[in-house]
Structure formats: C-alpha cells, structure tokens
Design an enzyme around this catalytic site. Structure first.
Site, mmCIF file in Angstrom:
data_model
loop_
_atom_site.group_PDB
_atom_site.id
_atom_site.type_symbol
_atom_site.label_atom_id
_atom_site.label_comp_id
_atom_site.label_asym_id
_atom_site.label_seq_id
_atom_site.Cartn_x
_atom_site.Cartn_y
_atom_site.Cartn_z
ATOM 1 N N LYS A 166 18.817 -15.268 12.295
ATOM 2 C CA LYS A 166 19.524 -14.169 11.622
ATOM 3 C C LYS A 166 18.514 -13.135 11.133
ATOM 4 O O LYS A 166 17.801 -13.363 10.165
ATOM 5 C CB LYS A 166 20.306 -14.701 10.415
ATOM 6 C CG LYS A 166 21.221 -13.660 9.826
ATOM 7 C CD LYS A 166 21.598 -13.929 8.391
ATOM 8 C CE LYS A 166 20.603 -13.410 7.393
ATOM 9 N NZ LYS A 166 20.392 -11.955 7.382
ATOM 10 N N GLU A 197 5.136 -6.242 -6.955
ATOM 11 C CA GLU A 197 4.973 -5.966 -5.525
ATOM 12 C C GLU A 197 5.840 -4.754 -5.185
ATOM 13 O O GLU A 197 7.060 -4.873 -5.066
ATOM 14 C CB GLU A 197 5.436 -7.182 -4.701
ATOM 15 C CG GLU A 197 5.250 -6.966 -3.221
ATOM 16 C CD GLU A 197 5.889 -8.036 -2.335
ATOM 17 O OE1 GLU A 197 6.981 -8.513 -2.649
ATOM 18 O OE2 GLU A 197 5.279 -8.367 -1.303
ATOM 19 N N GLU A 229 8.202 -18.289 3.430
ATOM 20 C CA GLU A 229 7.083 -17.323 3.393
ATOM 21 C C GLU A 229 7.566 -16.154 2.561
ATOM 22 O O GLU A 229 8.468 -15.424 2.978
ATOM 23 C CB GLU A 229 6.722 -16.867 4.818
ATOM 24 C CG GLU A 229 6.071 -17.934 5.671
ATOM 25 C CD GLU A 229 4.665 -18.314 5.203
ATOM 26 O OE1 GLU A 229 4.128 -17.688 4.266
ATOM 27 O OE2 GLU A 229 4.107 -19.261 5.787
ATOM 28 N N CYS A 259 3.740 -8.083 3.824
ATOM 29 C CA CYS A 259 3.585 -9.059 2.740
ATOM 30 C C CYS A 259 2.112 -9.206 2.372
ATOM 31 O O CYS A 259 1.780 -9.413 1.211
ATOM 32 C CB CYS A 259 4.193 -10.398 3.138
ATOM 33 S SG CYS A 259 3.566 -11.018 4.696
HETATM 34 P P1 NAD Z 1 14.914 -10.319 1.358
HETATM 35 O O1 NAD Z 1 14.557 -11.552 0.630
HETATM 36 O O2 NAD Z 1 15.768 -9.311 0.678
HETATM 37 O O3 NAD Z 1 15.666 -10.649 2.715
HETATM 38 C C1 NAD Z 1 15.097 -11.467 3.716
HETATM 39 C C2 NAD Z 1 16.195 -12.057 4.569
HETATM 40 O O4 NAD Z 1 16.988 -12.940 3.775
HETATM 41 C C3 NAD Z 1 17.176 -11.059 5.172
HETATM 42 O O5 NAD Z 1 17.507 -11.488 6.489
HETATM 43 C C4 NAD Z 1 18.389 -11.178 4.256
HETATM 44 O O6 NAD Z 1 19.601 -10.821 4.876
HETATM 45 C C5 NAD Z 1 18.388 -12.651 3.931
HETATM 46 N N1 NAD Z 1 19.036 -13.027 2.677
HETATM 47 C C6 NAD Z 1 19.283 -12.264 1.595
HETATM 48 N N2 NAD Z 1 19.863 -13.014 0.634
HETATM 49 C C7 NAD Z 1 19.983 -14.268 1.116
HETATM 50 C C8 NAD Z 1 20.476 -15.495 0.573
HETATM 51 N N3 NAD Z 1 20.956 -15.570 -0.667
HETATM 52 N N4 NAD Z 1 20.416 -16.587 1.350
HETATM 53 C C9 NAD Z 1 19.893 -16.539 2.593
HETATM 54 N N5 NAD Z 1 19.416 -15.417 3.153
HETATM 55 C C10 NAD Z 1 19.451 -14.283 2.415
HETATM 56 O O7 NAD Z 1 13.513 -9.696 1.804
HETATM 57 P P2 NAD Z 1 13.242 -8.308 2.511
HETATM 58 O O8 NAD Z 1 13.470 -7.235 1.477
HETATM 59 O O9 NAD Z 1 13.944 -8.255 3.812
HETATM 60 O O10 NAD Z 1 11.663 -8.401 2.820
HETATM 61 C C11 NAD Z 1 10.676 -7.975 1.914
HETATM 62 C C12 NAD Z 1 10.048 -9.167 1.200
HETATM 63 O O11 NAD Z 1 9.640 -10.124 2.162
HETATM 64 C C13 NAD Z 1 8.796 -8.813 0.429
HETATM 65 O O12 NAD Z 1 8.802 -9.513 -0.811
HETATM 66 C C14 NAD Z 1 7.665 -9.344 1.296
HETATM 67 O O13 NAD Z 1 6.471 -9.629 0.622
HETATM 68 C C15 NAD Z 1 8.307 -10.544 1.899
HETATM 69 N N6 NAD Z 1 7.645 -10.905 3.147
HETATM 70 C C16 NAD Z 1 6.919 -12.065 3.184
HETATM 71 C C17 NAD Z 1 6.241 -12.414 4.341
HETATM 72 C C18 NAD Z 1 5.417 -13.670 4.400
HETATM 73 O O14 NAD Z 1 5.100 -14.109 5.497
HETATM 74 N N7 NAD Z 1 5.066 -14.281 3.295
HETATM 75 C C19 NAD Z 1 6.325 -11.602 5.458
HETATM 76 C C20 NAD Z 1 7.084 -10.439 5.390
HETATM 77 C C21 NAD Z 1 7.754 -10.110 4.227
#
Ligand code: NAD
Length: 473
Positions: free
Chosen positions: A168, A373, A241, A275
C-alpha cells in the site's frame, strides 16, 4: 472512475470510490486512484494467501529469476515511470529515474543473496540446524518521499524469502506503484504481489487485518506507534523505519570550499524530504562563518521548480499538509527573531508547494527548527567548539536514525562516530545505502532492520530442526 487500477490476484481491479492525486508543482489534480474497499482488501489478502504455497515451494533460484525479470521490466519502462513519479511526487526527472533504477537494482541484488542455514550441532549423535522460513502474507506500507524505492526495499526481500505481499503506497503518491503493478502482471505470478491504494482509512484496516502475518512500515514515528499497537492484537511481526533528526558534525580541519556543496546536498536533496537528510548541521566555530557563507552562496545557484523541467535540481514539498508544517516552523523562526542566511520568504501567490531553501543562522538548541523533524527545506546551522558538547547535543534526541562526521582526520571522525546513538554513521558523506548494508533506526527511529542479510531475515521465521539417529534394538 479512476484511470489507474489496483492489482489483485494478477488482475486489474477498479473501485467505485477514488482518491484525488495532486501534482505538487502546480497544485492541480493529476489523476484519480482507486480507494480500496474493505471487501477488496479481503480479496487482496485472500489472493496473497492462495498464492503463498506455490511461491514458497519454488526454489531460491526460481524466485530469483522472477525478481530479475521484474527488475528488467522496471528498467525497460524507466522513462514512463520516472515521468509519472515526477508528476505525483515533484522530484526532478533525473532523480525519479535514479529512484526507479534503484528499485530495479534492489530486486536484482536480492535475487542473489543467499539465506543461510545455520548448523548448530553436527555430531554422531545429532544434527541440529536452523532454517529461515517465509512468514506468509506480508503487508508493506510506504511513504510519499520515495514511493517506489522504499516500496521495493520491502517487496524485494519479502518475495525473495518466499512470502507473498500486499503493498500500500501513500495516498499522496499512489500512481507510480499502481502503474508498476500493471507492468508486473504476468511477470510475477498472480497473487504474489498485490498493489492496493486508498485514503487514510486503509492503512489501519491493513494493519488490523487478521490474514496478514507481518507489517513492514516506513513513515513517521507517530504513525509507526499506531502500526505497532494495531499489530499487537494478533502479534503480527513488524519492521518499522521511522523519522529522524540527523546531525552532521563538521570539524575545523575540513576544506570548507569543497565540503560546502556536499553538505548542501546532504541537507536539501529531494527538497530535504529524506528520512536521512541532515536536519541539524553542527559546524566548528573556527570555520562557521566561512562555511555559512559558502553553503549560502552555493544554495543561491540551485534552481527550484517543477521537476519535469530541464535544469531543475529541487522540486516542491510533496503535499499541502507537509508544506503547512514547514511554513509553520518557518513562521516560528521569524517570530523568535532568528536570522536567515538564505531563504525565509515563501511566495504565497506562486502555484505549487514551493518553499525556498532556507538556512537559519545558529538558532538556540531548544528551538523548534532544531528539535523537530521539519522534513522540508529549512536547515539550522549551529555552532560548536567542544567535541563532548556537540556529541551530547547530537544525541539529545528521541530519534536515532543516522548522522555524519566531516573531517580530514579519519581517526578523529571515527572516535565521534562511536559515540553517536544512531543506526548509521557516515564519514565525509551521507546517504550511502545498499541492499547489502544494514539500515536500522535506534531509539524512536525504528524497530528492526532493512537491507543486508539482517533485513532479509526479517521476512523469515527461524525453524530449528534436530535429527537424532533412530534407535535400533
Ligand atoms: P506517514 O506516517 O504519514 O505515512 C506513511 C504511510 O503510512 C502512508 O502510506 C500512510 O497512508 C500510512 N498510514 C497512515 N496512517 C496509518 C495508520 N494508522 N496505520 C497504517 N498505515 C497508516 O509518513 P509520511 O508523511 O508518508 O512520510 C514522512 C515520514 O516518514 C517522515 O517522518 C520520515 O522521516 C519518515 N521516513 C522514514 C524512512 C526510514 O527509512 N526510516 C524513510 C522515509 C521516510
């Protein structure tokens, strides 16, 4: 009706409900993507479950061949996929190509990694070995900053290890993964990789679904905690992650004019939506003024705009929510009277979600721009004069994703690296990643590991088998 379809059991599946995808460079709707219903989620889980026995029964090399064929399919469609990725994510076209090719590289690299069988005991009396078996049905949930690559960081090891999958992508960037699902029909056996998309309600339904054995999630720390809580109900395995607030520590012996450019890109590549972007830059006071000047001068040479256009090196922030979050931190800097070395003024009338590269001049350690962040193009440049002090400041964070040390003296840099509480430390570079190198967040930056053998084993469950010779009378 959407113009893109989900892939469930190898077939195109459309949805009556759709979500609208916006081009962040213009703010204009780009396409509709399916909003997966609960019944369709059930179908996707059932398809993955049905496909599992045959997929796990294939030999490693047979599965490896499928992964290589999928990699070739991505590579031969890279131009189309990169254009689509740029239009929904905003990144420059070259970087979109790099991302798609990275996904292909992960697939083909994983095809060749051997999952070892551990021999625990091999005596006349007994042989004991531990094998690593697939878990079953894995759900991958990915974010919007690298919608393709971070999805394949999950798909490649999960499939390699013999699991089937539901993937997803983020509702902000679903299109390229939907198109990839279409392209891989007939390449990957039906039901082995199902791609579903939907709005905010879909993620929680996926993590709560009883037919899923593991959730591999990349996204924010706040969402990661929700994923873990939801997965606890039936003890699904999780890999998380999450967010980061990476520090770069720049020692006084660097060649300022040479590192200024590298440090700029460490912080601002992908418009700082990485990230593992440098999000706090600690510079020794002896070189602070010179580096501040050099990095700001370089920043002014970099063109920001629609990533689809030639010569653009930085695109917009990916979505309005994120744009508002970064503007909010910028406004806080203004309200506190912080000085900007460059940037700081958002052109509100301009279409698209553009925030100019902004570098904040030595704000207080406890200010929001240092502690939070931002995940957008605003960077605090901070002064230090003592190694113990800067290590303490770098470590004073709930995050522990990665960090970097910059110095001509490798031993001095290594001594600092050993004291950083992060899953990765780079010296004189950042963001070097590989399918063969573990990537894991310490503290609230994650749980478990991606990449390397450890990352592959996260998609398996150990089974120990002991054999004792049958007793005869
Ligand atoms: P997010 O947490 O808002 O969303 C990530 C994913 O989770 C999306 O597909 C979203 O639809 C889904 N999601 C949202 N709520 C959910 C729930 N309650 N249950 C299950 N799935 C749910 O993150 P984002 O805004 O898309 O990405 C940015 C963040 O991701 C930043 O904090 C960044 O640091 C982090 N990030 C981490 C890594 C890593 O490898 N550590 C890599 C890239 C991004």
């Amino acid at each position: 009706m959407s113009t893109y379809s989900m892939t469930i059991a190898g077939k195109a599946v459309e949805s009556n409900e759709t979500i609208t995808v916006i081009n962040p460079a213009t703010g204009v709707p780009l396409a509709e993507a399916p909003d997966c219903s609960s019944d369709q989620l059930d179908e996707a889980v059932a398809a993955a479950r049905t496909a599992f026995p045959a997929w796990r029964a294939m030999s490693d090399s047979e599965r490896g061949e499928v992964l290589k064929a999928a990699a070739a399919r991505l590579a031969s469609n890279v131009d189309e996929l990169a254009r689509l990725l740029t239009s929904e994510q905003g990144k420059p076209l070259d970087e979109a190509r790099f991302e798609v090719m990275g996904a292909a590289y992960w697939l083909s690299s994983l095809a060749d990694i051997v999952i070892p069988v551990e021999i625990n005991e091999d005596t006349q009396e007994r042989r004991s070995e531990t094998r690593h078996l697939p878990l079953g049905v894995v759900a991958g949930i990915s974010p919007w900053n690298f919608p393709v690559l971070l999805s394949f960081w999950k798909i490649a090891p999960a499939l390699r290890a013999g699991n089937t999958m539901i993937l997803k992508p983020s509702p902000f960037t679903p299109l390229t993964m939907l198109r990839i699902g279409e392209l891989l029909r007939g390449v990957i056996p039906d039901g082995v990789l199902n791609i579903i998309t939907g709005g905010d309600a879909l993620g929680p339904k996926v993590t709560a679904h009883p037919g899923i054995d593991k959730v591999s999630f990349t996204g924010s720390t706040a969402t990661g905690k929700r994923v873990m809580a939801s997965a606890a109900a039936d003890l699904k395995r999780v890999t998380l992650e999450l967010g980061g607030n990476d520090a770069a520590i720049v020692l006084p012996d660097v060649d300022v004019d040479v590192v200024a450019k590298d440090l700029f890109w460490a912080a601002f590549r992908n418009s700082a939506q990485i990230c593992i972007a440098t999000k706090r830059m600690y510079v020794h006071e002896e070189i602070y003024d010179r580096l501040a000047q050099a990095i700001s001068d370089y920043a002014r040479t970099v063109q920001m705009g629609d990533g689809a256009q030639q010569g653009i090196a930085l695109g917009p922030v990916q979505n309005r929510q994120q744009y508002e979050r970064v503007v909010n931190i910028l406004d806080d800097c203004k309200a506190q009277g912080f000085k900007f070395l460059t940037g700081g003024t958002v052109e509100v009338d301009k279409p698209g979600y553009f925030i100019p590269v902004t570098i904040v001049d030595n704000p207080p350690e406890l200010s929001r721009v240092v502690q939070e962040e931002a995940f957008g193009p605003i960077l605090p440049l901070l002064k230090f004069n003592d190694v113990d002090d800067v290590v303490a400041r770098a470590n004073a964070s709930e995050y522990g994703l990665a960090g970097s040390v910059w110095s001509a003296d490798t031993d001095a840099a290594l001594a600092i690296a050993a004291r950083l509480e992060t899953g990765t430390v780079w010296i004189n570079e950042v963001q070097h990643l590989s399918p063969f190198q573990a990537f894991a967040g310490h503290k609230q930056s994650g749980l478990g590991v991606e990449n390397g053998l450890g990352g592959l084993l996260e998609y398996t469950i150990p089974q120990t088998v002991t054999v004792r010779a049958a007793k005869v009378a």
